[in-house]
Motif scaffolding. Sequence first.
Motif, PDB file in Angstrom:
ATOM      1  N   PRO A 141       0.792  -1.236   0.000  1.00  0.00           N
ATOM      2  CA  PRO A 141       0.000   0.000   0.000  1.00  0.00           C
ATOM      3  C   PRO A 141       0.820   1.281   0.000  1.00  0.00           C
ATOM      4  N   ASP A 142       1.909   1.297   0.746  1.00  0.00           N
ATOM      5  CA  ASP A 142       2.700   2.521   0.838  1.00  0.00           C
ATOM      6  C   ASP A 142       3.268   2.964  -0.501  1.00  0.00           C
ATOM      7  N   GLN A 143       3.343   2.048  -1.447  1.00  0.00           N
ATOM      8  CA  GLN A 143       3.892   2.399  -2.745  1.00  0.00           C
ATOM      9  C   GLN A 143       2.856   2.997  -3.679  1.00  0.00           C
ATOM     10  N   LEU A 144       1.600   3.009  -3.224  1.00  0.00           N
ATOM     11  CA  LEU A 144       0.543   3.540  -4.085  1.00  0.00           C
ATOM     12  C   LEU A 144       0.156   4.944  -3.662  1.00  0.00           C
ATOM     13  N   SER A 145      -0.406   5.694  -4.632  1.00  0.00           N
ATOM     14  CA  SER A 145      -0.918   7.018  -4.284  1.00  0.00           C
ATOM     15  C   SER A 145      -2.214   6.847  -3.503  1.00  0.00           C
ATOM     16  N   GLY A 147      -5.204   7.950  -4.122  1.00  0.00           N
ATOM     17  CA  GLY A 147      -6.332   7.562  -4.962  1.00  0.00           C
ATOM     18  C   GLY A 147      -6.295   6.077  -5.299  1.00  0.00           C
ATOM     19  N   GLN A 148      -5.092   5.578  -5.607  1.00  0.00           N
ATOM     20  CA  GLN A 148      -4.958   4.161  -5.917  1.00  0.00           C
ATOM     21  C   GLN A 148      -5.290   3.311  -4.694  1.00  0.00           C
ATOM     22  N   GLN A 149      -4.839   3.756  -3.528  1.00  0.00           N
ATOM     23  CA  GLN A 149      -5.118   3.000  -2.305  1.00  0.00           C
ATOM     24  C   GLN A 149      -6.612   2.913  -2.051  1.00  0.00           C
ATOM     25  N   GLN A 150      -7.295   4.025  -2.234  1.00  0.00           N
ATOM     26  CA  GLN A 150      -8.727   4.014  -1.944  1.00  0.00           C
ATOM     27  C   GLN A 150      -9.475   3.120  -2.924  1.00  0.00           C
ATOM     28  N   ARG A 151      -9.040   3.163  -4.189  1.00  0.00           N
ATOM     29  CA  ARG A 151      -9.694   2.294  -5.163  1.00  0.00           C
ATOM     30  C   ARG A 151      -9.432   0.832  -4.833  1.00  0.00           C
ATOM     31  N   ALA A 152      -8.207   0.539  -4.370  1.00  0.00           N
ATOM     32  CA  ALA A 152      -7.898  -0.827  -3.943  1.00  0.00           C
ATOM     33  C   ALA A 152      -8.767  -1.209  -2.754  1.00  0.00           C
ATOM     34  N   ALA A 153      -8.989  -0.253  -1.864  1.00  0.00           N
ATOM     35  CA  ALA A 153      -9.832  -0.519  -0.701  1.00  0.00           C
ATOM     36  C   ALA A 153     -11.255  -0.838  -1.128  1.00  0.00           C
ATOM     37  N   ILE A 154     -11.734  -0.162  -2.155  1.00  0.00           N
ATOM     38  CA  ILE A 154     -13.077  -0.445  -2.669  1.00  0.00           C
ATOM     39  C   ILE A 154     -13.105  -1.864  -3.234  1.00  0.00           C
ATOM     40  N   THR A 171     -13.368  10.389   0.166  1.00  0.00           N
ATOM     41  CA  THR A 171     -12.406  11.232  -0.557  1.00  0.00           C
ATOM     42  C   THR A 171     -11.838  12.350   0.290  1.00  0.00           C
ATOM     43  N   SER A 172     -12.226  12.421   1.557  1.00  0.00           N
ATOM     44  CA  SER A 172     -11.790  13.553   2.379  1.00  0.00           C
ATOM     45  C   SER A 172     -10.302  13.580   2.635  1.00  0.00           C
ATOM     46  N   ALA A 173      -9.635  12.428   2.527  1.00  0.00           N
ATOM     47  CA  ALA A 173      -8.196  12.421   2.816  1.00  0.00           C
ATOM     48  C   ALA A 173      -7.365  12.444   1.548  1.00  0.00           C
ATOM     49  N   LEU A 174      -7.998  12.696   0.424  1.00  0.00           N
ATOM     50  CA  LEU A 174      -7.283  12.645  -0.843  1.00  0.00           C
ATOM     51  C   LEU A 174      -6.909  14.022  -1.335  1.00  0.00           C
ATOM     52  N   ASP A 175      -5.769  14.074  -2.046  1.00  0.00           N
ATOM     53  CA  ASP A 175      -5.434  15.314  -2.746  1.00  0.00           C
ATOM     54  C   ASP A 175      -6.454  15.543  -3.857  1.00  0.00           C
ATOM     55  N   PRO A 176      -6.754  16.815  -4.147  1.00  0.00           N
ATOM     56  CA  PRO A 176      -7.854  17.136  -5.081  1.00  0.00           C
ATOM     57  C   PRO A 176      -7.790  16.390  -6.410  1.00  0.00           C
ATOM     58  N   GLU A 177      -6.575  16.223  -6.965  1.00  0.00           N
ATOM     59  CA  GLU A 177      -6.524  15.633  -8.313  1.00  0.00           C
ATOM     60  C   GLU A 177      -6.854  14.149  -8.317  1.00  0.00           C
ATOM     61  N   MET A 178      -6.924  13.531  -7.114  1.00  0.00           N
ATOM     62  CA  MET A 178      -7.214  12.099  -7.074  1.00  0.00           C
ATOM     63  C   MET A 178      -8.653  11.800  -6.707  1.00  0.00           C
ATOM     64  N   VAL A 185     -15.201   5.518  -9.832  1.00  0.00           N
ATOM     65  CA  VAL A 185     -15.445   4.124  -9.457  1.00  0.00           C
ATOM     66  C   VAL A 185     -16.771   4.005  -8.724  1.00  0.00           C
ATOM     67  N   MET A 186     -17.021   4.959  -7.813  1.00  0.00           N
ATOM     68  CA  MET A 186     -18.251   4.892  -7.028  1.00  0.00           C
ATOM     69  C   MET A 186     -19.479   5.120  -7.916  1.00  0.00           C
ATOM     70  N   THR A 187     -19.327   6.019  -8.873  1.00  0.00           N
ATOM     71  CA  THR A 187     -20.452   6.281  -9.772  1.00  0.00           C
ATOM     72  C   THR A 187     -20.800   5.028 -10.569  1.00  0.00           C
ATOM     73  N   GLU A 188     -19.744   4.357 -11.040  1.00  0.00           N
ATOM     74  CA  GLU A 188     -19.973   3.130 -11.796  1.00  0.00           C
ATOM     75  C   GLU A 188     -20.664   2.076 -10.945  1.00  0.00           C
ATOM     76  N   LEU A 189     -20.209   1.935  -9.702  1.00  0.00           N
ATOM     77  CA  LEU A 189     -20.824   0.988  -8.776  1.00  0.00           C
ATOM     78  C   LEU A 189     -22.314   1.276  -8.638  1.00  0.00           C
ATOM     79  N   ALA A 190     -22.612   2.561  -8.505  1.00  0.00           N
ATOM     80  CA  ALA A 190     -24.008   2.953  -8.311  1.00  0.00           C
ATOM     81  C   ALA A 190     -24.836   2.582  -9.527  1.00  0.00           C
ATOM     82  N   SER A 191     -24.272   2.819 -10.724  1.00  0.00           N
ATOM     83  CA  SER A 191     -25.038   2.529 -11.931  1.00  0.00           C
ATOM     84  C   SER A 191     -25.229   1.036 -12.113  1.00  0.00           C
ATOM     85  N   GLU A 192     -24.383   0.231 -11.478  1.00  0.00           N
ATOM     86  CA  GLU A 192     -24.554  -1.215 -11.581  1.00  0.00           C
ATOM     87  C   GLU A 192     -25.549  -1.743 -10.564  1.00  0.00           C
TER      88      GLU A 192
END
Lengths: 249, 219, 276
Positions: A141-145, A147-154, A171-178, A185-192
Amino acid sequence: MSQTDIPVIELKNVNKHFGDLHVLQDISLRVKKGEVVVIIGPSGSGKSTLCRTINRLETIDSGEILIEGEPVPQEGKKLAELRSRIGMVFQSFNLFAHMSILDNVTLAPVDVLKKSRKEAQAEAMVLLERVGVADQAYKVPDQLSGGQQQRAAIARALAMHPKAMLFDEPTSALDPEMIGEVLNVMTELASEGMTMLIVTHEMNFARQVADRVIFMDGGKIVEENTPEEFFEHPASERAQNFLSTIRDH
Amino acid sequence: MSIQALLTEYGDKYLQALLTTWRLTAVSFAAAFLIGIVITVLRVCPVRPLRLFGDFYVQIFRNIPGAALLILLVYALPYLQIVFPYDVCVMIATILIPSAFCSEHLMSGMNTISPGQIEAARALGLTFFQMIRRIIIPQALRSTVLPMTNLLVATMLTTSLASQVPMRPHDLTGIVSYINTRAAGGVTAFVISAVLYCATALVIGRVGSLIDRKVRILR
Amino acid sequence: MTNGSIRDMLYETPGPKARKRIRCFTVLAILLLAGLLALVIRQFAVTGQFAEKYWSFFTRVTTWRFLGEGLLTTLKAALTGSAIAFALGFLLMRGKIRRNRVLNAVSTALIEFTRGVPTLLFIYFFFLVVPKTGWKPSAFWKITLPCAISACGVVAEALRSGVNAVPKGQTEAALSLGLTETRLFYKVIFPQAFRFVIPSLIAELVIVLKDTTFAYIVTCADLMQNAKVLISNYDAMLSVYLVVAVIYILINYILNKISDRLALKLRRTQAEVKKA
């Protein structure tokens, strides 16, 4: 009542105190199958606590919490079993630091759902592909950004094939660009059709994705409405104040 | 006395002393580690009296001077009609004191784990023991490699307490006063012991660093 | 919430069955511990160790004054030893971080030497060998110096990690202001490094204090020695040694607590600085 009528998540008159602080005051809400419910509100309104009581990471003083019509068990194997049916994504990702991303995702399916490693790994790779971090599968995990970590968590939560997913300010702990990549990912989940309860500050996301918006303040549910109605015509003064401060930024 | 003379006369005694020190260190550390685990389990369990007992144990044995403990065991306990042979007294001291530090290191090791991971493990449906086995122990052990290496060296230094009681065979410290009462061993006698201690410490340190580098979680 | 340490978070809020189990075990634990205590007290009573003659002299002021003198010597030895260890450790640290290869090697060798050799060996050195060289230090120095030497290696390493913990930006800022390297070190880096390592220095003071208990080897009149005199006067070995052990434990406990509290405060301020 047919199967689809039983709410996946139901809270009835839930109350909770932290010492003298009445953090949850007579909360009642329902989340139906396939619904996306977004909870917003100022900090300290109790929205995170609410989210965490659903899988009993926080206990309640009074009231009932029902998952698919069954009350949440208080302890033991039954509680663990229920938790395996509800996925949760945390503000600080909380990936297991000593394991690769792939192992993070396969840990619970193997240990809890008793799947074989092969099967779990194959499914995990599919999920990691879906959230866009398949190429990071063997890193820690430490090697990921962020945003990547959160997506992995999902992906980790999805690996358990949950009936519903809880998101505590993902997303509260993420830098804006991530933030965008995670919201996508969450939007896609919702649409499914995933049943989701999301605590967030992202208003645009709420507008686009939510079936229902719940506004909390001071431990109470102040307003509950469709996104269009809530954002265009907030009924209560507190909601109006809150939205205006958000807009000014 | 020159090194040659010393070594020819006392060479085998030095070897014996070295082995004695190594034996004491290894046995004490192993026992201290096991006790340390038990004490740590007590200190984190939900039963309050056991927690308090564990904390109390640690505070006593990390703060008591080795000499004071040894003197209590050797001279004071017999008045309570509890008499242990000398080497047992030394072992008790060299086991109990490091065990307290071991527990401290294990606690710090556990504290390197972010609490959120515990919640995540729970939220996934892992039982308590699954969580301990898969999340806590692997991470705690990895962070304690260096502190435990230092503890092993500290245990070796603590075994010098054996020189304070008439124990045979001598340890590396006792052998020096033995030699100096028989011959003018002088500085050389000390240097040999000191070098043997140092060399052992360096090897332990080296091995520890290697293990740590291998298992350390990227931070 | 997720702010507690692992110790508090390990067990979640128990449900009704778990609460019952915990209550049960709590009662059992109390009974067990009380039973152990009872056994100890019984052993004391059976062997007559509660007799008045073993404890009554503790009510006399002279007893405590005598112990107090011993304690004073112990504290003096510990503080002096620590101060010398600090001075030596500082020199060794400087030697190790300077750019001179020879200095590095020598300093490292000395540091590893003092860290790898037990204090008792140094004490025996001062007791058995040093007098033969013609230099005859007093008993006080015969215990203080070896303890200082034994500790200076650890102090050197602690100071070095403190220096390394000072943010690199400080060096750059100072250099750009035109400070020389030496000035930079003494005025900017070391004061900050020192604040970082105060907790470990206090912890080292505890270790030095524990080492001074070997003062009986060199017949220095510290707390242990004076205890021995009391024992021979009143023939009360168990009670006196117990009391002395308790005194040592209390002092070290307090010192360690101070060190822990300072370390905690330091971590908090460091975290705040990092956020900013």
